[in-house]
Design an enzyme around this catalytic site. Sequence first.
Site, mmCIF file in Angstrom:
data_model
loop_
_atom_site.group_PDB
_atom_site.id
_atom_site.type_symbol
_atom_site.label_atom_id
_atom_site.label_comp_id
_atom_site.label_asym_id
_atom_site.label_seq_id
_atom_site.Cartn_x
_atom_site.Cartn_y
_atom_site.Cartn_z
ATOM 1 N N HIS A 17 0.758 -1.117 0.232
ATOM 2 C CA HIS A 17 0.129 -0.160 0.129
ATOM 3 C C HIS A 17 0.912 1.285 0.018
ATOM 4 O O HIS A 17 2.201 1.228 0.021
ATOM 5 C CB HIS A 17 -1.037 0.087 1.119
ATOM 6 C CG HIS A 17 -0.381 -0.049 2.488
ATOM 7 N ND1 HIS A 17 0.290 0.909 3.016
ATOM 8 C CD2 HIS A 17 -0.261 -0.981 3.389
ATOM 9 C CE1 HIS A 17 0.825 0.409 4.268
ATOM 10 N NE2 HIS A 17 0.339 -0.657 4.467
ATOM 11 N N HIS A 20 4.023 1.346 2.172
ATOM 12 C CA HIS A 20 5.310 0.786 1.456
ATOM 13 C C HIS A 20 6.074 1.772 0.666
ATOM 14 O O HIS A 20 7.217 1.839 0.365
ATOM 15 C CB HIS A 20 4.777 -0.326 1.016
ATOM 16 C CG HIS A 20 4.277 -1.509 2.140
ATOM 17 N ND1 HIS A 20 2.907 -1.678 1.892
ATOM 18 C CD2 HIS A 20 4.672 -1.822 3.162
ATOM 19 C CE1 HIS A 20 2.663 -2.481 2.873
ATOM 20 N NE2 HIS A 20 3.594 -2.540 3.747
ATOM 21 N N CYS A 125 2.359 -8.437 21.621
ATOM 22 C CA CYS A 125 1.268 -8.189 20.425
ATOM 23 C C CYS A 125 1.660 -9.163 19.383
ATOM 24 O O CYS A 125 2.722 -9.014 18.782
ATOM 25 C CB CYS A 125 1.409 -6.569 20.009
ATOM 26 S SG CYS A 125 0.323 -6.438 18.450
ATOM 27 N N CYS A 128 2.510 -6.859 16.062
ATOM 28 C CA CYS A 128 3.822 -6.315 16.157
ATOM 29 C C CYS A 128 4.843 -7.342 16.369
ATOM 30 O O CYS A 128 5.980 -7.208 16.005
ATOM 31 C CB CYS A 128 4.050 -5.542 17.495
ATOM 32 S SG CYS A 128 3.162 -4.005 17.240
ATOM 33 N N CYS A 143 -2.472 -3.198 22.321
ATOM 34 C CA CYS A 143 -1.349 -2.611 21.681
ATOM 35 C C CYS A 143 -1.529 -1.139 21.022
ATOM 36 O O CYS A 143 -2.610 -0.947 20.440
ATOM 37 C CB CYS A 143 -1.041 -3.318 20.328
ATOM 38 S SG CYS A 143 0.050 -2.805 19.260
ATOM 39 N N HIS A 146 -1.770 -1.171 17.194
ATOM 40 C CA HIS A 146 -2.668 -2.033 16.444
ATOM 41 C C HIS A 146 -4.151 -1.995 17.309
ATOM 42 O O HIS A 146 -5.181 -2.561 16.417
ATOM 43 C CB HIS A 146 -2.340 -3.387 16.483
ATOM 44 C CG HIS A 146 -1.188 -3.605 15.187
ATOM 45 N ND1 HIS A 146 0.235 -3.740 15.823
ATOM 46 C CD2 HIS A 146 -1.238 -3.516 13.976
ATOM 47 C CE1 HIS A 146 0.883 -3.961 14.635
ATOM 48 N NE2 HIS A 146 0.319 -3.665 13.619
ATOM 49 N N LYS A 295 -3.771 7.007 11.013
ATOM 50 C CA LYS A 295 -2.738 6.083 10.130
ATOM 51 C C LYS A 295 -3.280 5.429 9.075
ATOM 52 O O LYS A 295 -4.304 4.689 9.096
ATOM 53 C CB LYS A 295 -1.818 5.447 11.061
ATOM 54 C CG LYS A 295 -0.659 4.734 10.328
ATOM 55 C CD LYS A 295 0.120 3.687 11.361
ATOM 56 C CE LYS A 295 0.890 2.940 10.415
ATOM 57 N NZ LYS A 295 1.441 1.661 11.169
ATOM 58 N N LYS A 298 -3.474 -1.129 6.171
ATOM 59 C CA LYS A 298 -4.331 -2.277 5.545
ATOM 60 C C LYS A 298 -5.297 -2.553 7.086
ATOM 61 O O LYS A 298 -6.420 -2.634 6.644
ATOM 62 C CB LYS A 298 -3.614 -3.254 5.253
ATOM 63 C CG LYS A 298 -4.321 -4.433 4.409
ATOM 64 C CD LYS A 298 -4.772 -3.946 3.168
ATOM 65 C CE LYS A 298 -5.709 -5.203 2.659
ATOM 66 N NZ LYS A 298 -6.080 -4.648 1.173
HETATM 67 ZN ZN LIG Z 1 0.887 -4.263 17.709
#
Ligand SMILES: [Zn+2]
Length: 499
Positions: A17, A20, A125, A128, A143, A146, A295, A298
């Site tokens: 995406h 990257h 996590c 992560c 997390c 996330h 942020k 995906k």
């Molecule tokens: Zn995480």
Amino acid sequence: MPYYVTTPIYYVNAAPHLGHAYTTIAADVLARHMRQRGEEVFFLTGTDEHGEPIAQAAEREGLTPQELVDRIAPRFQALMPELEVSNDFFIRTSDPQHEAKVQEILQRVYDAGHVYAGTYEGWYCPRCADFKTESEIAEGNTCPIHGIPLEWHEEDNWFFRLSAFQVPLERLYAERPDFVLPGVRYNEAVSFIRQGLDDVSLTRARLRWGVPVPWDENQVFYVWFDALLNYVTALSYARDGVDLTSEFWPARYHLIGKDILKFHCVYWPALLMAAGYEVPHRLFVHGYLLSEGEKMSKSLGNVLDPFEVMDKFGPDALRFYCLREVTFGQDGSVSTTGFEARYETELANDFGNLASRTIAMIGRYRDGTIPDAPVDPQLEPDFAGLGETVAARLDDADVTGALDEIWQRVRRLNRYVEERAPWQLAKDEARAGDLDVALRSLAEGLRVVTVLLHAYMPSTAERLLAALGRPALQLTTARYGAQPGGQPVEAIEPLFPKR
Ligand SMILES: [Zn+2]
């Protein structure tokens, strides 16, 4: 001095995406610019393929982990030419050569006494692939990156004695105030170190999808250590039969996102010291591209698809927009409306129009040949030292600042067109000399900005330079007045047509 620049290797649990693309485009600008300076450049990107999230995803899809990564990694590889990215190698951490080198290096770390057996327990996590320290746990045991619940994990594994590198890391940061850029990220790394470093888990016991630990057949290396080492291992096998390590290590720049600061700015230099390598010259930590303040990722489902933008407007417009809209190093918002506005006002009007007008006027008034007249001294102060300024900005990885320097000259040239009004000069035979000077100066200014923009928008710059008689690309030629007049020009289609 050889120039080695890297992006993070991208985790293959999601399709490529814009996030990257962003880091990779910035690294590509640095690599291309340094090649224009005549440096030996090695530019590395690739994919991170081990670890629990991949093993879990493969299981869900009824595939082996290798089958899953073999399906996704090529999509990242294919992204590079589409973005006009000039990477010299694409590493995959499932490459057998990478795995063997990881084992060799970490065996050395073990032999040097930096590894011991222990039991790990803590909040973990899975996304992560990281245990969280006290200060990294968000409300409700989640997390902070996330937003998912953390899991309590307990296992016997091997530990890396990170705490032993507390003092060497403090010394490194004290001696090298530009080790991490921008300054706010340097401070973040320093304060993380000053909190006191705990030893970290180097291996995982429950997992099979990873690089086997040579001294313990029941463990694989923790994916982060395997991944970090890519920056070193790639140099040992990127070229058949040649080890590039002594030529290119230490890296001049690792470009990373701020979410992986701890691994790169703390663990990585410690690991390198433990393995007997020099630490990199610098790390540059960029911010997030946000979509309406969030942020873009995906997992959050707010992805602006770089492929759609490129299909419609081409890769150069995407490259320009990402680096122009958001100051590299800070967070900033991107959107389709923002993109379209910049495309229209800056690419089509400022730059595309300057190129079309300049070439068209040379065609109309001087039969398609740049007049062999002196350049107008009035523009000299605007262009004096421009190449050096751009180089200095890019030495600091300030890709947005360098682009802004160039763009100020694009705008200056547009004002010059209005000031000189060549269409007026053309009506007066007595002012033929002034018209010659104006057209030569515009052609020269256009050539200089285009040579400098080549790193940002390579195919657009190629097309325009071809129309300007294929002048040299070296940075030393990006001086106003360096190219003699008398060159033929060729008409071109609009560089950034209306869509
Ligand atoms: Zn995480």
